[in-house]
Design a protein around this motif. Structure first.
Motif, PDB file in Angstrom:
ATOM      1  N   GLY A   1       0.666  -1.296  -0.031  1.00  0.00           N
ATOM      2  CA  GLY A   1      -0.486  -0.211   0.217  1.00  0.00           C
ATOM      3  C   GLY A   1       0.681   0.795   0.260  1.00  0.00           C
ATOM      4  N   CYS A   2       0.340   2.496  -0.122  1.00  0.00           N
ATOM      5  CA  CYS A   2       1.086   4.048  -0.167  1.00  0.00           C
ATOM      6  C   CYS A   2      -0.049   5.159   0.325  1.00  0.00           C
ATOM      7  CB  CYS A   2       1.041   3.670  -1.727  1.00  0.00           C
ATOM      8  SG  CYS A   2       2.373   5.883  -1.748  1.00  0.00           S
ATOM      9  N   GLY A   3       0.191   5.470   1.447  1.00  0.00           N
ATOM     10  CA  GLY A   3      -0.788   6.081   2.821  1.00  0.00           C
ATOM     11  C   GLY A   3      -0.322   8.046   2.331  1.00  0.00           C
ATOM     12  N   LEU A   4       0.770   7.435   0.905  1.00  0.00           N
ATOM     13  CA  LEU A   4       0.083   9.820   0.377  1.00  0.00           C
ATOM     14  C   LEU A   4      -0.464   9.395  -0.050  1.00  0.00           C
ATOM     15  CD1 LEU A   4       4.779   8.971  -0.500  1.00  0.00           C
ATOM     16  CD2 LEU A   4       3.798  10.056   1.897  1.00  0.00           C
ATOM     17  N   VAL A   5      -0.835  11.330   0.412  1.00  0.00           N
ATOM     18  CA  VAL A   5      -1.336  12.008  -0.423  1.00  0.00           C
ATOM     19  C   VAL A   5      -0.623  12.949  -2.037  1.00  0.00           C
ATOM     20  CG1 VAL A   5      -3.006  14.379  -0.722  1.00  0.00           C
ATOM     21  CG2 VAL A   5      -3.068  12.382   1.621  1.00  0.00           C
TER      22      VAL A   5
END
Length: 460
Positions: free
Chosen positions: A149-153
């Motif tokens: 996953g990737c939690g960046l905006v």
């Protein structure tokens, strides 16, 4: 100390034929890569043999005539790409609103704007307008030890967009093979649309043309993930063509159902191999189907908006979209040296590797590695959709001649003899041409601003 370009400009300016050379370059809008022709054209009366007109390059600078390169890519030649985009706009719009020998009644036909996408080949970073890319509450890693996953905006211009979360998990082979068969997939899609319409009407597929004609026009565009997707116009006509109303049963809703069914069923089976595991290629689940309106409406795009949208993408080169190169590569060393993202480089290398397999030789993947295996035209249309690029160019040429050219008359005979003698510019000539191209861009910008100012004044 003068540069080579400065000395070349001085040489050009001192040439007695410089004004005529400048006139030629202005006539082609400062084309970045002109083609030079040498020859003559003689027009005579077919009955008497009397000379009506003649032209020869004997008196031209260098005894040659400069003509446009006609490259559609703005990254290669902006002046010619501007003309190509304009022609594309007219071609698409004529099939929606009429004009260019297409009856105006065509706007009353059922018409849809369809977007078909490629399937997923692996998770990639994406822009979600303020939301996190790929949030994972429990985290987790793939088999290669990378986060799933990737939690960046991500910002809209983030260079990470479109790149795989794990390059080793990404199915580069399926991506390349899908590109190589995208044209066949589109053909299967159009066939499936016609089959669904015939089935719904209770008529044999072979007899559908006796009741209606399905016309298409599509443009191919590279997404951030370097995968092709298609934007297409689908229109229903009567058997006589664009001016003939479609049957009462051929409604926009029926056409919508046909598009949805065809997009889900169209597929191409690739023979299995030990080198790859993909056998069945299909479109992705993301599908957009919207009716086209003649006037502004909240429910769908207008004729002008669709034509402008297609024209915008037709002039974009592969390199400009960051999904490949605008020139062919001849070795793996060329691929490794190319200034592209690691994702695009991996897809190009996959093309090169698969291109060496005997069972895939027919796909010519090495020849099309610079476009990531996609070898179709950027824009295609069915024959009866609207006018052609050739007809639009001839119309523009007639307009510039003032419609006084006698060669269209059956009473005259024209004898032409032309040959290619070169292309491109010297260093100084290239600078002069670039200045002319910039002047054209500035003139168009001023014209747009004048129209906008006039519109604001009218509103006031």
């Amino acid at each position: 100390m003068l540069s080579d370009a400065d000395r070349d400009i001085i040489r050009l300016a001192n040439d007695p034929l410089f004004p005529r050379w400048l006139e030629q370059i202005r006539a082609i809008g400062g084309c970045a890569h002109p083609i030079y022709l040498s020859g003559s054209t003689v027009t005579r009366d077919a009955l008497t043999g009397e000379l009506i007109s003649s032209y020869s390059t004997a008196g031209e600078p260098g005894e040659r005539l400069a003509v446009r390169c006609r490259n559609r890519r703005a990254s290669v030649c902006e002046p010619c790409s501007y003309l190509h985009a304009g022609d594309t706009y007219q071609l698409i719009r004529a099939g929606l609103s009429g004009g260019k020998n297409v009856p105006g009644a065509v706007r009353n036909q059922p018409r849809l704007f369809v977007t078909l996408t490629a399937p997923s080949f692996g998770s990639v970073h994406r822009f979600l307008d303020g939301e996190r890319c790929r949030p994972r509450r429990d985290g987790g890693e793939c088999e290669h030890g990378r986060p799933v996953g990737c939690g960046l905006v991500h910002a809209e211009n983030d260079t990470a967009l479109g790149r795989p979360l794990c390059a080793d998990c990404y199915d580069h082979v399926a991506h390349v093979l899908w590109h190589a068969h995208a044209g066949r997939l589109w053909d299967r899609f159009t066939t499936a649309v016609r089959r669904h319409l015939a089935s719904a009407a209770g008529i044999p597929r072979s007899k559908l043309r006796d009741h209606l004609v399905v016309s298409f026009a599509k443009v191919a565009e590279y997404q951030k993930r370097a995968a092709i997707h298609f934007h297409g116009v689908v229109r229903l006509d009567g058997p006589a063509g664009p001016g003939d109303p479609s049957p009462d049963w051929a409604t926009a809703q029926l056409l919508t159902d046909a598009v949805h069914t065809a997009a889900q069923s169209a597929n191409v089976r690739v023979p299995g191999s030990d080198a790859y595991g993909t056998e069945l290629l299909a479109f992705g689940t993301q599908l957009a189907v919207r009716p086209i309106w003649s006037f502004a409406d909240d429910e769908g795009p207008t004729d002008d908006a669709v034509a402008a949208y297609v024209a915008k993408y037709v002039s974009k080169g592969t390199a400009e979209t960051g999904a490949g190169l605008d020139y062919r590569v001849t070795s793996l060393d060329d691929i490794h040296a190319a200034v592209v993202t690691s994702h695009v480089g991996a897809l190009m290398a996959t093309c090169w590797r698969l291109g060496g397999l005997p069972e895939l030789e027919r796909l010519r993947l090495r020849s099309w590695a610079h476009t990531l295996g996609y070898r179709g035209h950027i824009l295609t249309k069915s024959r009866r959709y609207s006018t052609t690029y050739t007809a639009l160019r001839e119309e523009r040429a007639e307009y510039r001649r003032g419609d006084t050219d006698p060669t269209d008359s059956p009473a005259v005979v024209t004898d032409s003899n032309w040959r290619y003698v070169g292309s491109g510019y010297t260093a100084g000539a290239a600078l002069v041409a670039a200045g002319i191209a910039e002047d054209h861009v500035m003139s168009r910008q001023l014209a747009r601003e004048a129209i906008e100012d006039e519109g604001r004044g009218w509103e006031l």
